[in-house]
Design a protein around this motif. Sequence first.
Motif, PDB file in Angstrom:
ATOM      1  N   GLU A   7       0.831  -1.211   0.000  1.00  0.00           N
ATOM      2  CA  GLU A   7       0.000   0.000   0.000  1.00  0.00           C
ATOM      3  C   GLU A   7       0.865   1.260   0.000  1.00  0.00           C
ATOM      4  N   VAL A   8       1.969   1.232   0.751  1.00  0.00           N
ATOM      5  CA  VAL A   8       2.884   2.381   0.792  1.00  0.00           C
ATOM      6  C   VAL A   8       3.489   2.604  -0.597  1.00  0.00           C
ATOM      7  N   VAL A   9       3.919   1.534  -1.239  1.00  0.00           N
ATOM      8  CA  VAL A   9       4.496   1.643  -2.588  1.00  0.00           C
ATOM      9  C   VAL A   9       3.443   2.193  -3.556  1.00  0.00           C
ATOM     10  N   LYS A  10       2.217   1.734  -3.425  1.00  0.00           N
ATOM     11  CA  LYS A  10       1.120   2.234  -4.272  1.00  0.00           C
ATOM     12  C   LYS A  10       0.923   3.736  -4.055  1.00  0.00           C
ATOM     13  N   ILE A  24       9.317  17.826  -7.774  1.00  0.00           N
ATOM     14  CA  ILE A  24       9.314  16.866  -6.661  1.00  0.00           C
ATOM     15  C   ILE A  24      10.652  16.150  -6.612  1.00  0.00           C
ATOM     16  N   ASN A  25      10.989  15.713  -5.414  1.00  0.00           N
ATOM     17  CA  ASN A  25      12.202  14.918  -5.207  1.00  0.00           C
ATOM     18  C   ASN A  25      11.902  13.910  -4.096  1.00  0.00           C
ATOM     19  N   LEU A  26      12.889  13.134  -3.730  1.00  0.00           N
ATOM     20  CA  LEU A  26      12.669  12.082  -2.733  1.00  0.00           C
ATOM     21  C   LEU A  26      12.230  12.650  -1.385  1.00  0.00           C
ATOM     22  N   ASP A  27      12.737  13.850  -1.028  1.00  0.00           N
ATOM     23  CA  ASP A  27      12.331  14.479   0.239  1.00  0.00           C
ATOM     24  C   ASP A  27      10.840  14.832   0.226  1.00  0.00           C
ATOM     25  N   ASN A  28      10.358  15.410  -0.900  1.00  0.00           N
ATOM     26  CA  ASN A  28       8.921  15.730  -1.013  1.00  0.00           C
ATOM     27  C   ASN A  28       8.076  14.469  -0.889  1.00  0.00           C
ATOM     28  N   LYS A  31       8.082  13.151   2.748  1.00  0.00           N
ATOM     29  CA  LYS A  31       7.255  13.997   3.626  1.00  0.00           C
ATOM     30  C   LYS A  31       5.776  13.732   3.384  1.00  0.00           C
ATOM     31  N   ASN A  32       5.388  13.619   2.113  1.00  0.00           N
ATOM     32  CA  ASN A  32       3.985  13.419   1.765  1.00  0.00           C
ATOM     33  C   ASN A  32       3.479  12.048   2.199  1.00  0.00           C
ATOM     34  N   ILE A  33       4.302  11.035   2.067  1.00  0.00           N
ATOM     35  CA  ILE A  33       3.882   9.670   2.407  1.00  0.00           C
ATOM     36  C   ILE A  33       4.034   9.388   3.897  1.00  0.00           C
ATOM     37  N   GLY A  34       4.987  10.052   4.547  1.00  0.00           N
ATOM     38  CA  GLY A  34       5.134   9.907   5.992  1.00  0.00           C
ATOM     39  C   GLY A  34       6.133   8.854   6.443  1.00  0.00           C
ATOM     40  N   TYR A  35       7.060   8.501   5.566  1.00  0.00           N
ATOM     41  CA  TYR A  35       8.118   7.559   5.918  1.00  0.00           C
ATOM     42  C   TYR A  35       9.445   8.154   5.474  1.00  0.00           C
ATOM     43  N   SER A  36      10.557   7.641   6.005  1.00  0.00           N
ATOM     44  CA  SER A  36      11.869   8.144   5.593  1.00  0.00           C
ATOM     45  C   SER A  36      12.125   7.769   4.138  1.00  0.00           C
ATOM     46  N   LYS A  37      12.902   8.607   3.462  1.00  0.00           N
ATOM     47  CA  LYS A  37      13.176   8.339   2.040  1.00  0.00           C
ATOM     48  C   LYS A  37      13.984   7.046   1.881  1.00  0.00           C
ATOM     49  N   PHE A  38      14.778   6.703   2.879  1.00  0.00           N
ATOM     50  CA  PHE A  38      15.578   5.484   2.809  1.00  0.00           C
ATOM     51  C   PHE A  38      14.683   4.247   2.861  1.00  0.00           C
ATOM     52  N   TYR A  39      13.727   4.267   3.804  1.00  0.00           N
ATOM     53  CA  TYR A  39      12.766   3.161   3.916  1.00  0.00           C
ATOM     54  C   TYR A  39      11.933   3.068   2.643  1.00  0.00           C
ATOM     55  N   LEU A  40      11.397   4.203   2.190  1.00  0.00           N
ATOM     56  CA  LEU A  40      10.559   4.214   0.989  1.00  0.00           C
ATOM     57  C   LEU A  40      11.320   3.684  -0.218  1.00  0.00           C
ATOM     58  N   ASN A  41      12.544   4.150  -0.372  1.00  0.00           N
ATOM     59  CA  ASN A  41      13.320   3.724  -1.539  1.00  0.00           C
ATOM     60  C   ASN A  41      13.613   2.223  -1.487  1.00  0.00           C
ATOM     61  N   ARG A  42      13.873   1.729  -0.280  1.00  0.00           N
ATOM     62  CA  ARG A  42      14.170   0.299  -0.132  1.00  0.00           C
ATOM     63  C   ARG A  42      12.967  -0.560  -0.507  1.00  0.00           C
TER      64      ARG A  42
END
Length: 139
Positions: A7-10, A24-28, A31-42
């Motif tokens: 769901e987060v990836v979606k 937009i960039n990874l920081d945006n 912030k919008n999704i509510g998780y760290s960019k490292f976790y999201l990217n992984r």
Amino acid sequence: MMKAQKEVVKKVIDYIEKNLEKEINLDNISKNIGYSKFYLNRIFTEYTGVTMYKYLQNRRLTVAAEKLVKTDKPIMQIAYEAGYDTQQSFSFAFKQIYLYPPKIYRDIGIFMPKQKRISMCCSYISSYKFIIRIKEIAA
């Protein structure tokens, strides 16, 4: 856990798709999704096989390729809409994916999408981990 990650990836994909022409960039995104960019990217890379940045860049270049073929917009305007400040940087990135500079691609006149929107209908991670597991057992 996997369903929550999916769901987060979606959400990441939806956010990128809604904001392709915005700055937009990874920081945006994080912030919008509510998780760290490292976790999201992984987890994004785990589920899709591509990083968030690469997905964003490839989607923007795919949209740009479509505009080159289907509109008469100036190349610089298309470059700007794709998030590039100079025609040179746009041309370089475009040529890496489409093998031709934007002007020649436009003259050829055939749109071939290189990165379609990723659909999260299937579970990529389970089949990917299954293949890895088979390789481990076979070794």
